[in-house]
Design a protein around this motif. Structure first.
Motif, short mmCIF file in Angstrom:
data_model
loop_
_atom_site.label_atom_id
_atom_site.label_comp_id
_atom_site.label_asym_id
_atom_site.label_seq_id
_atom_site.Cartn_x
_atom_site.Cartn_y
_atom_site.Cartn_z
N VAL A 157 23.53 9.27 3.98
CA VAL A 157 22.93 10.40 4.69
C VAL A 157 23.95 11.09 5.58
O VAL A 157 23.67 12.15 6.14
CB VAL A 157 21.69 9.97 5.51
N ASP A 208 13.47 6.96 10.37
CA ASP A 208 13.62 8.03 9.37
C ASP A 208 14.99 7.98 8.70
O ASP A 208 15.11 8.12 7.48
CB ASP A 208 13.44 9.39 10.05
N GLY A 227 15.85 7.16 4.73
CA GLY A 227 16.64 8.04 3.88
C GLY A 227 17.82 7.34 3.25
O GLY A 227 18.11 7.52 2.06
N GLU A 228 18.52 6.52 4.04
CA GLU A 228 19.66 5.78 3.51
C GLU A 228 19.24 4.82 2.40
O GLU A 228 19.90 4.73 1.35
CB GLU A 228 20.36 5.01 4.63
N GLU A 273 16.55 4.97 0.49
CA GLU A 273 16.09 5.69 -0.71
C GLU A 273 17.28 6.16 -1.54
O GLU A 273 17.27 6.05 -2.77
CB GLU A 273 15.22 6.87 -0.30
#
Length: 549
Positions: free
Chosen positions: A47, A88, A92-93, A95
Motif C-alpha cells: 500500500v 484499514d 489493504g496490505e 488483500e
C-alpha cells in the motif's frame, strides 16, 4: 520509557496489538522494519505507507517493545494513526498480499475494540480483595489480563453484546453462581473416574432419587434454552432446572471465571469446571466438542502416567459429564470437564500470562525481582521450572503440551521465587503420531483431534514455549532491568542443553529461526486455529557468530 505498570486505553491497546501482528507476520519477514533511535519505522510495501511507533528500548530476539504514539507519514509530516486507520491499512496490505478480501476482518477488529472499552469501564468499578491470601492472589492473576494476547488482531473479541458476557468476564473480576441441573441417571453420560464429581456435588442442591447433578454455565444454558429437545426433556421430567446454587445460604459456592473465560474455578471445592460456551472468543468457538470430551479422559490417563516421573504438575482432568439426548449440540453444550484445583500446589500459583503482561504490575510486585541480581536468579529459576518438563514430555514420551502463557501456572515462594510449575488444558495437549499404540479402538475423529505429526508437534512446542511464553517473560524481566536484556538468553541455554542429544534441540541452540503462530494471517484467511501457519522469527537462543581461524 518502560511499559511495566503503564495504563493503556482501548484505542492504544487495539493499535498496539494490530501493529505487533503486522510487524511479526508481514513486515519483519519482508525486511520492512527499521529501529530508528526511540522509534520503529514500519513500511507496508504494497500500500506504500510508512508508519512510526515508539520504541521503549532496543529490540531483543523476536519481539519489539513498541508503544504509542503511532503515526503515519504524509508528505513531510508524521500524523497520528489511530487503531481504526491502522486496521484499514493492514486490511489493504493483506488483500494485496494474498489476492483475496476478508469482509469480516474490520468488523472483528471493531468488535474487539468495543469489547475492550466495555471491559475497561466495568473493571474500573470492580472491587479488589483486601489483604489477599494465596488463593486470592492466584485468582487476581487469572483475572488481570485486560488487554489480552499481544500478537492477536482482536484479542478481546467476543461474540454477543457486552450485556451478555460482562457478568462472566474474568477481566471485570466477576464471580457467578453455577446453574445446577438434576439429570435422570439414564439420561446422564459421563466418562472417567466415577467418583470425580462427588466432592463438587456435595456443594450443590439436593436432587431427587435417581438423578445426578450437572453444573452448567448460566450463559450457555441461556444460549441453549430454545432447543426443542431440551425443552421437551424439561417438560417430561428427564431434567430439572434447580436454578443457581445456594449462594447466600450456608454452604453455597461461587465460580470465578479464569483467563479462558469459559473455565471457572470453584474455590470452595478447589475444582475447575471447564464449561462449554458455544460462542466465538478470539479465534475459536469455545465449546467442548464431543471428541474433545472423550479425548480428555484418554489423555488424562496417559499424561498423568508420564508426569509421575517429571518434577512438575499437570492439572488432571479426571472426568466429564453431560446429557445423552438426541441433539449433539446439547451433548457438547452441556458437557463439563472437571479439572484438578490449585490448593495442593507448593507456594502461591500465579498465571504466567499475568507475570509477562507488560501493562500489569504483578512481576514488579515480587520482591525477588527488586534488584538486577535477584531478577537474574529469578529468571534462571523460572526457566528451570518451565522448560525441562515440556522438552522431556515431548522428546522422551511424545506428549505435546501447549505451554503458552495462559496454560502454565508458576508457583512462587514468599519472595516470589519460582519453585514449581503446573501445566493445564488437555484440549491443547496432543500425542506425536506413530509413537503411541493406546489409541486403537477410539473413533477416528477422537484420534485425529489427539495427535500431531512430528513436525507439527515440534513447531507447536517451540512456538508455545519459546515465542509465546519465554520470550514474553524475558521481555517483562528486561522491562524492569534493561541492563539484563543481553544476559537473559545465554543463561537460559543451559536448560535446553540437557536435551542436546536430540537434533531438534541442537538446531535450536544453533540459532535456527523460531516458528511464530500467524494469528493475523489466520484471521484474514478465516482458517481454524489448528490450521494456523507459522512465520519465522529470530531465535534468542542463538550463540555468538563462530570465530574460525
Amino acid at each position: 520509557m518502560l511499559l511495566t505498570g503503564r495504563p493503556l486505553g482501548a484505542g492504544d491497546a487495539s493499535a498496539t496489538a494490530l501493529l505487533n501482528c503486522l510487524i511479526r507476520e508481514v513486515c519483519a519477514p519482508e525486511h520492512q522494519v527499521w529501529p530508528d533511535g526511540a522509534h520503529l519505522l514500519v513500511r507496508l510495501p504494497r500500500v506504500g505507507v510508512m508508519l512510526r511507533a515508539g520504541l521503549s528500548r532496543p529490540p531483543s530476539g523476536p519481539t519489539f517493545r513498541i508503544a504509542p504514539p503511532y503515526e503515519e507519514r504524509r508528505g513531510n509530516e508524521w500524523i497520528p494513526a489511530g487503531w481504526d486507520r491502522l486496521a484499514d491499512l493492514i486490511a489493504g496490505e493483506l488483500e494485496l498480499a494474498t489476492g483475496r478480501a476478508n469482509p469480516e476482518f474490520l468488523g472483528q477488529v471493531t468488535d474487539g475494540h468495543a469489547a475492550l472499552e466495555a471491559i475497561l469501564s466495568s473493571r474500573s468499578l470492580a472491587p479488589r480483595t483486601e489483604a489477599p491470601g494465596a488463593v486470592d492472589r492466584y485468582v487476581e492473576s487469572e483475572q488481570s489480563l485486560v488487554t489480552g494476547h499481544r500478537f492477536h488482531p482482536s484479542p478481546k473479541a467476543r461474540q454477543g453484546s457486552p450485556a451478555d458476557w460482562l457478568p462472566y468476564a474474568p477481566e471485570t473480576r466477576s464471580r457467578f453462581q453455577p446453574r445446577w441441573l438434576a439429570v435422570r441417571e439414564d439420561v446422564l453420560v459421563e466418562e472417567g473416574d466415577p467418583m470425580a464429581f462427588a466432592h463438587l456435588e456435595s456443594f450443590g442442591p439436593a436432587v431427587p432419587d435417581g438423578f445426578r447433578l450437572l453444573p452448567v454455565h448460566p450463559w450457555e444454558l441461556h444460549l441453549l434454552a430454545d432447543r426443542p429437545i431440551l425443552r421437551r426433556a424439561f417438560a417430561q421430567g428427564l431434567i430439572h432446572d434447580l436454578g443457581a446454587d445456594r449462594l447466600g445460604t450456608e454452604g453455597g459456592i461461587e465460580a470465578v471465571p479464569t483467563s479462558s473465560v469459559r473455565t471457572a474455578y470453584v474455590p470452595a471445592a478447589d475444582t475447575f469446571c471447564k464449561f462449554s460456551l458455544d460462542i466465538r472468543i478470539t479465534n475459536c468457538v469455545r465449546k467442548n466438542a464431543w471428541y474433545e470430551l472423550t479425548g480428555a479422559v484418554v489423555l488424562d490417563r496417559l499424561v498423568r502416567r508420564v508426569f509421575d516421573g517429571i518434577d512438575a504438575t499437570f492439572l488432571a482432568e479426571p472426568a466429564y459429564r453431560s446429557v445423552a439426548l438426541a441433539d449433539r449440540r446439547l451433548y457438547e453444550g452441556l458437557g463439563v470437564i472437571l479439572r484438578q484445583g490449585v490448593q495442593g500446589l507448593p507456594g502461591t500459583p500465579l498465571l504466567t500470562a499475568a507475570l509477562a503482561d507488560p501493562y500489569g504490575s504483578l512481576l514488579a510486585s515480587l520482591p525477588a525481582l527488586a534488584t538486577p541480581d535477584g531478577a537474574m536468579a529469578w529468571w534462571k529459576a523460572y526457566v528451570r521450572q518451565v522448560a525441562p518438563p515440556v522438552l522431556h514430555a515431548c522428546l522422551e514420551h511424545g506428549i505435546v503440551l501447549e505451554p503458552h502463557l495462559q496454560n502454565v501456572l508458576v508457583c512462587v515462594d514468599d519472595d516470589g521465587m519460582p519453585v514449581h510449575a503446573a501445566f493445564r488444558d488437555l484440549e491443547g495437549t496432543k500425542l506425536v503420531g506413530g509413537r503411541w499404540d493406546h489409541l486403537t479402538g477410539l473413533p477416528s475423529r477422537v484420534r485425529e483431534a489427539m495427535t500431531y505429526d512430528a513436525d507439527r508437534a515440534w513447531n507447536r512446542v517451540v512456538y508455545c514455549l519459546l515465542v509465546n511464553h519465554l520470550t514474553e517473560t524475558a521481555a517483562a524481566v528486561a522491562d524492569l532491568h534493561p541492563a539484563l536484556d543481553a544476559r537473559l538468553w545465554p543463561a537460559a541455554r543451559r536448560y535446553f542443553a540437557g536435551y542436546e542429544r536430540h537434533p531438534e534441540v541442537r538446531a535450536l541452540l544453533a540459532g535456527v529461526p523460531l516458528p511464530a503462530k500467524a494469528n493475523l494471517r489466520a484471521r484474514w484467511a478465516r482458517t481454524a486455529d489448528r490450521a494456523a501457519t507459522y512465520v519465522p522469527v529470530p531465535n534468542p537462543l542463538a550463540p555468538p557468530a563462530p570465530q574460525l581461524n
